[in-house]
Design an enzyme around this catalytic site. Structure first.
Site, mmCIF file in Angstrom:
data_model
loop_
_atom_site.group_PDB
_atom_site.id
_atom_site.type_symbol
_atom_site.label_atom_id
_atom_site.label_comp_id
_atom_site.label_asym_id
_atom_site.label_seq_id
_atom_site.Cartn_x
_atom_site.Cartn_y
_atom_site.Cartn_z
ATOM 1 N N GLU A 79 -9.757 -34.908 -27.103
ATOM 2 C CA GLU A 79 -8.982 -33.900 -27.825
ATOM 3 C C GLU A 79 -7.513 -34.049 -27.455
ATOM 4 O OE1 GLU A 79 -11.275 -29.934 -28.390
ATOM 5 O OE2 GLU A 79 -12.124 -30.825 -26.616
ATOM 6 N N ARG A 82 -2.653 -24.352 -22.510
ATOM 7 C CA ARG A 82 -3.944 -24.859 -22.023
ATOM 8 C C ARG A 82 -4.293 -26.210 -22.639
ATOM 9 N NH1 ARG A 82 -9.496 -24.200 -24.090
ATOM 10 N NH2 ARG A 82 -8.446 -23.305 -25.884
HETATM 11 P P1 FAD Z 1 -16.138 -14.667 -23.801
HETATM 12 O O1 FAD Z 1 -17.012 -15.804 -24.035
HETATM 13 O O2 FAD Z 1 -15.227 -14.264 -24.893
HETATM 14 O O3 FAD Z 1 -17.058 -13.420 -23.440
HETATM 15 C C1 FAD Z 1 -16.511 -12.139 -23.294
HETATM 16 C C2 FAD Z 1 -17.658 -11.158 -23.195
HETATM 17 O O4 FAD Z 1 -17.183 -9.888 -22.757
HETATM 18 C C3 FAD Z 1 -18.352 -10.889 -24.522
HETATM 19 O O5 FAD Z 1 -19.724 -10.822 -24.268
HETATM 20 C C4 FAD Z 1 -17.830 -9.517 -24.924
HETATM 21 O O6 FAD Z 1 -18.685 -8.804 -25.763
HETATM 22 C C5 FAD Z 1 -17.724 -8.857 -23.570
HETATM 23 N N1 FAD Z 1 -16.798 -7.723 -23.491
HETATM 24 C C6 FAD Z 1 -15.484 -7.719 -23.819
HETATM 25 N N2 FAD Z 1 -14.981 -6.482 -23.577
HETATM 26 C C7 FAD Z 1 -15.979 -5.715 -23.088
HETATM 27 C C8 FAD Z 1 -16.070 -4.367 -22.679
HETATM 28 N N3 FAD Z 1 -15.031 -3.517 -22.740
HETATM 29 N N4 FAD Z 1 -17.272 -3.907 -22.228
HETATM 30 C C9 FAD Z 1 -18.362 -4.734 -22.195
HETATM 31 N N5 FAD Z 1 -18.326 -6.021 -22.605
HETATM 32 C C10 FAD Z 1 -17.140 -6.500 -23.029
HETATM 33 N N6 FAD Z 1 -12.960 -23.625 -24.931
HETATM 34 C C11 FAD Z 1 -13.375 -24.811 -24.454
HETATM 35 O O7 FAD Z 1 -13.239 -25.086 -23.253
HETATM 36 N N7 FAD Z 1 -13.958 -25.695 -25.298
HETATM 37 C C12 FAD Z 1 -14.154 -25.455 -26.615
HETATM 38 O O8 FAD Z 1 -14.706 -26.267 -27.329
HETATM 39 C C13 FAD Z 1 -13.702 -24.219 -27.134
HETATM 40 N N8 FAD Z 1 -13.838 -23.933 -28.451
HETATM 41 C C14 FAD Z 1 -13.504 -22.697 -28.892
HETATM 42 C C15 FAD Z 1 -13.731 -22.367 -30.222
HETATM 43 C C16 FAD Z 1 -13.461 -21.095 -30.687
HETATM 44 C C17 FAD Z 1 -13.723 -20.743 -32.118
HETATM 45 C C18 FAD Z 1 -12.934 -20.126 -29.800
HETATM 46 C C19 FAD Z 1 -12.641 -18.743 -30.277
HETATM 47 C C20 FAD Z 1 -12.660 -20.456 -28.486
HETATM 48 C C21 FAD Z 1 -12.953 -21.740 -28.022
HETATM 49 N N9 FAD Z 1 -12.708 -22.090 -26.692
HETATM 50 C C22 FAD Z 1 -13.116 -23.302 -26.230
HETATM 51 C C23 FAD Z 1 -12.242 -21.111 -25.733
HETATM 52 C C24 FAD Z 1 -13.459 -20.604 -24.953
HETATM 53 O O9 FAD Z 1 -14.533 -20.466 -25.825
HETATM 54 C C25 FAD Z 1 -13.207 -19.284 -24.282
HETATM 55 O O10 FAD Z 1 -12.014 -19.296 -23.587
HETATM 56 C C26 FAD Z 1 -14.307 -18.992 -23.302
HETATM 57 O O11 FAD Z 1 -15.530 -19.089 -23.974
HETATM 58 C C27 FAD Z 1 -14.147 -17.622 -22.726
HETATM 59 O O12 FAD Z 1 -15.313 -17.294 -22.049
HETATM 60 P P2 FAD Z 1 -15.390 -15.909 -21.311
HETATM 61 O O13 FAD Z 1 -16.717 -15.844 -20.662
HETATM 62 O O14 FAD Z 1 -14.194 -15.734 -20.486
HETATM 63 O O15 FAD Z 1 -15.276 -14.829 -22.489
HETATM 64 C C1 SIN Z 2 -11.778 -27.032 -30.349
HETATM 65 O O1 SIN Z 2 -12.933 -27.422 -30.480
HETATM 66 O O2 SIN Z 2 -10.825 -27.487 -30.970
HETATM 67 C C2 SIN Z 2 -11.518 -25.939 -29.390
HETATM 68 C C3 SIN Z 2 -11.405 -26.500 -28.048
HETATM 69 C C4 SIN Z 2 -10.717 -25.528 -27.151
HETATM 70 O O3 SIN Z 2 -10.215 -24.496 -27.583
HETATM 71 O O4 SIN Z 2 -10.638 -25.852 -25.963
#
Ligand code: FAD
Ligand code: SIN
Length: 534
Positions: A116, A381
Site C-alpha cells: 500500500e 498514519r
Molecule cells: P473499532 O474497530 O472501531 O471498534 C470500536 C468499538 O467500540 C466498536 O465495537 C464500537 O461499537 C464500540 N464503542 C464505541 N463507543 C462506545 C461506547 N460509548 N460504548 C460502548 N461501545 C462503544 N486499518 C488497517 O490497519 N488496515 C486496513 O486494511 C484498514 N482498513 C480500513 C477500512 C475501513 C473502511 C475503515 C473505516 C478503517 C480501516 N482501517 C484499517 C482502520 C482500522 O480498521 C481501525 O483503525 C481499527 O479497526 C480500529 O480498531 P479499534 O478496535 O480501535 O476500534
Molecule cells: C485500505 O484498505 O485502503 C485501508 C487500509 C488502512 O486504512 O490502513
C-alpha cells in the site's frame, strides 16, 4: 452494580484482543454499544502491515512509518509496535484467523503479501479485500467461547467514574463507568480497577467518511471529560479513495488496489499523481488525498477515477471480490471501467495520550487502538499500521495492568459510587433537534476543517462549535439520555478537540495542511499538540 476484574469498552480488534489476553487473568466484561460485529475493524479491507518476508526488515518498516509520519512519530513506539508485530500475528492465527497464502517458487506456501501507499516492501497480510471481517469474526468466536469473558451488546458507555470525579483526595484513578443499557433503558454502574477504552475513532464527525455509524469519538470525549490528556487530534486522515456514488456513500476502495497497479486519473484518463509526487499513486495518503482535492478543485469535477481495468478480470475478481461485487451492485464493472472516487475522513491519528502500554494519565485506565495516541502514526498514519497497533498495544496494556495491579488486590477502598441520577429529566420531545445538530456538526467540519484548512475557517468552526456545545449540554441535563443524544454530545466534544488542536498548530505537517502556514515550522523540534481539560 456490576463488578469485573477488567472492563473493556468496544468490540473491535483492540477490544476483542485485549479481552482474550485479560481473560487469562480474571473476569472480563466487554461493553459494546451496538452488536459485537459493528466496528471499524470489521470494515477493514487492505490488511495488517507486518514484516514477514526475507526481503523485508523491521528497520525498513520502521523507516517507512517514520517517513509517513512527517517527523512526528515517537520512534520508540514505532520500533516497539513493528517489532512486536510478528508475534501478535502468530497469535491471531492461533485464534483462527486465516490470511491469504500463495505457492512460493520452491512449492511451499507463503503469505500473499500486498503493498500500500508509503510502504517500500510488500508486507500487508490480508484476507482477500475483507481482512477486517475475517479478523473480527474469528476474534468474536474466540471471545464467545471463553468462559471468563462476558460480552454485553447494546451497552453504551456514557462516562468514566474516577476518584477525581468523586472528589476523593487520592491520586486520580479509574473506578468504573456509567453505562446505558439500551435493552432496559436504565443507566447502570460498572465497577472495575482496570478499564480499557477500545472505542475506535471519530470519522462520523465529518459529512463524508469511510467509517461506520459507531465511529463518533466516544472514547476520546469520555477520557477528555474525565481529565485525561489528549494529543494530536488535528491529524485526521482522509482516505484518498472512497467510492463516489449516491447509493453507497461510505464504501472504501482499498489502497491495496493501487498496490496492485491501479492508476488514479482524471476523467480524460490522464494519470495526474506524478505531477504531485515522484512516488505517484503509491505516495503516502496525505499527499494523495491533497492531490485529489486539488484536482477536483482545479477541474471542477465531482470526483477522480481509480482504474484497475487494465489488469486481467480474473486477477481483479480474485483479489478484490467484495469491491467487485459491491461496485457491480451500483452498476460499475471494475474489470471494464474506472471507479469514481473521492477522499473521505478515515482515521484519527491522535487520541487519548498513552505510553507504550496504552497507559493514560489516569491510573488504571488504558486506551488501545484508534482511540489512543501512542505516537506510532505521528502526523500521518502509514496504511495498515492501525490493526497492527490494536493487536500489539492490547497485549501490552493487559500485561502492564497485571504487573502494576495484580487481580485479587483491590486498589483502593473507602469510596461509595453514587448511582446515576436522572433528576427531573424527561424524554426527548423533538428528535429533529438532535438530528439537525448532528448534521450541522458534520457539515461544518467538512467545510471548515477538512483536507485544506485556513485560520479563518478554523476560528469560524470553533465559534459555531462553542454554541452547539452549550445547546447540547442543555439537552443532556434536561432530557433522559439516549444513544443519539450521547453520540451528539461526544461528536461535539471531539470536533472541538480537533479544531482546538488544529488552531494551535502554526505550520503544515502531514495531514494538517493550512494555507496560512503552508510550510513546516523548522525553527523548533517537531512536537505533539497536547491538550487537557484541567
Ligand atoms: P473499532 O474497530 O472501531 O471498534 C470500536 C468499538 O467500540 C466498536 O465495537 C464500537 O461499537 C464500540 N464503542 C464505541 N463507543 C462506545 C461506547 N460509548 N460504548 C460502548 N461501545 C462503544 N486499518 C488497517 O490497519 N488496515 C486496513 O486494511 C484498514 N482498513 C480500513 C477500512 C475501513 C473502511 C475503515 C473505516 C478503517 C480501516 N482501517 C484499517 C482502520 C482500522 O480498521 C481501525 O483503525 C481499527 O479497526 C480500529 O480498531 P479499534 O478496535 O480501535 O476500534
Ligand atoms: C485500505 O484498505 O485502503 C485501508 C487500509 C488502512 O486504512 O490502513
Amino acid at each position: 452494580m456490576h463488578e469485573y476484574d477488567f472492563i473493556i469498552v468496544g468490540s473491535g480488534a483492540g477490544g476483542l484482543s485485549a479481552a482474550l489476553h485479560a481473560a487469562k487473568h480474571g473476569k472480563v466484561c466487554i461493553l459494546t454499544k451496538r452488536m459485537a460485529a459493528e466496528s471499524n475493524s470489521s470494515w477493514a479491507q487492505g490488511g495488517i502491515a507486518c514484516v514477514q518476508s526475507d526481503q523485508d526488515s523491521i528497520e525498513q518498516h520502521v523507516s517507512d512509518t517514520l517517513i509517513a509520519g512527517a517527523g512526528l512519530c515517537k520512534e520508540a513506539a514505532v520500533r516497539t509496535i513493528v517489532t512486536d508485530g510478528p508475534q501478535r500475528i502468530e497469535e491471531v492465527i492461533n485464534w483462527g484467523v486465516h490470511f491469504d497464502q500463495k505457492e512460493a517458487r520452491d512449492g511451499h506456501l507463503e503469505f500473499d503479501l500486498t503493498r500500500e501507499g508509503g510502504h517500500t516492501q510488500r508486507r500487508v497480510l490480508h484476507a482477500r479485500d475483507a481482512t477486517g471481517k475475517e479478523l473480527t469474526e474469528k476474534l468474536i468466536a474466540a471471545v464467545r467461547a471463553d468462559p471468563n469473558i462476558k460480552m454485553l451488546e447494546n451497552h453504551f458507555a456514557i462516562d468514566l467514574i474516577t476518584t477525581a470525579k468523586l472528589d476523593l483526595v487520592s491520586e486520580d484513578r479509574v473506578l468504573g463507568l456509567y453505562v446505558l443499557n439500551e435493552i432496559s433503558g436504565e443507566v447502570e454502574t460498572f465497577r472495575s480497577d482496570r478499564v480499557i477504552l477500545a472505542t475506535g475513532g471519530c470519522g462520523r464527525v465529518y459529512l463524508y467518511t469511510t467509517n461506520p455509524r459507531i465511529a463518533t469519538g466516544d472514547g476520546v470525549a469520555m477520557a477528555w471529560r474525565a481529565g485525561a490528556a489528549v494529543a494530536d487530534m488535528e491529524f485526521i486522515q482522509f482516505h484518498p479513495t472512497c467510492l463516489y456514488h449516491p447509493q453507497k456513500r461510505s464504501f472504501l476502495i482499498t489502497e491495496a488496489m493501487r498496490g496492485e497497479g491501479a492508476r488514479l486519473t482524471d476523467k480524460e484518463g490522464t494519470d495526474f499523481m506524478q505531477k504531485y509526487d515522484a512516488r505517484g499513486t503509491l505516495a503516502p495518503r496525505d499527499v494523495v488525498a491533497r492531490a485529489i482535492d486539488s484536482e477536483i478543485k482545479r477541474t471542477g469535477a465531482p470526483c477522480v477515477y481509480l482504474d484497475i481495468s487494465h489488469k486481467p478480470a480474473e486477477f481483479i475478481i480474485e483479489h478484490f471480490p467484495n469491491i467487485h461485487e459491491a461496485c457491480l451492485g451500483v452498476g460499475i464493472d471494475i474489470t471494464k471501467e474506472p471507479i469514481p472516487v473521492v477522499p473521505a475522513a478515515h482515521y484519527q491519528c491522535g487520541g487519548v495520550l498513552t505510553d507504550l502500554n496504552g497507559g493514560t494519565s489516569i491510573r488504571g485506565l488504558c486506551a488501545v487502538g484508534e482511540v489512543g495516541s501512542t505516537g506510532l502514526h505521528g502526523a500521518n498514519r502509514l496504511a495498515s499500521n492501525s490493526l497492527l497497533e490494536c493487536l500489539v498495544i492490547s497485549d501490552r496494556a493487559v500485561k502492564h495492568m497485571i504487573h502494576k495491579m495484580p487481580v485479587g488486590k483491590p486498589a483502593e477502598q473507602g469510596y461509595t459510587i453514587p448511582a446515576w441520577k436522572s433528576g427531573n429529566a424527561v424524554n426527548v420531545d423533538e428528535l429533529v433537534v438532535i438530528y439537525h445538530n448532528w448534521d450541522e456538526i458534520r457539515r461544518l467540519m467538512w467545510d471548515y476543517v477538512s483536507i485544506v484548512r485556513t485560520s479563518k475557517r478554523l476560528q469560524r468552526a470553533a465559534a459555531r462549535l462553542r454554541n452547539l456545545k452549550r445547546e447540547v449540554q442543555e439537552f443532556y441535563w434536561n432530557f433522559k439520555v439516549t444513544s443519539e443524544l450521547l453520540e451528539l454530545r461526544n461528536l461535539v466534544e471531539t470536533a472541538s478537540l480537533i479544531v482546538e488542536c488544529a488552531i494551535r498548530r502554526h505550520e503544515s505537517r502531514g495531514l494538517h495542511y493550512t494555507l496560512d502556514y503552508p510550510e513546516l515550522d523548522e525553527s523548533r523540534p517537531p512536537a505533539s499538540t497536547v491538550v487537557r481539560r484541567y
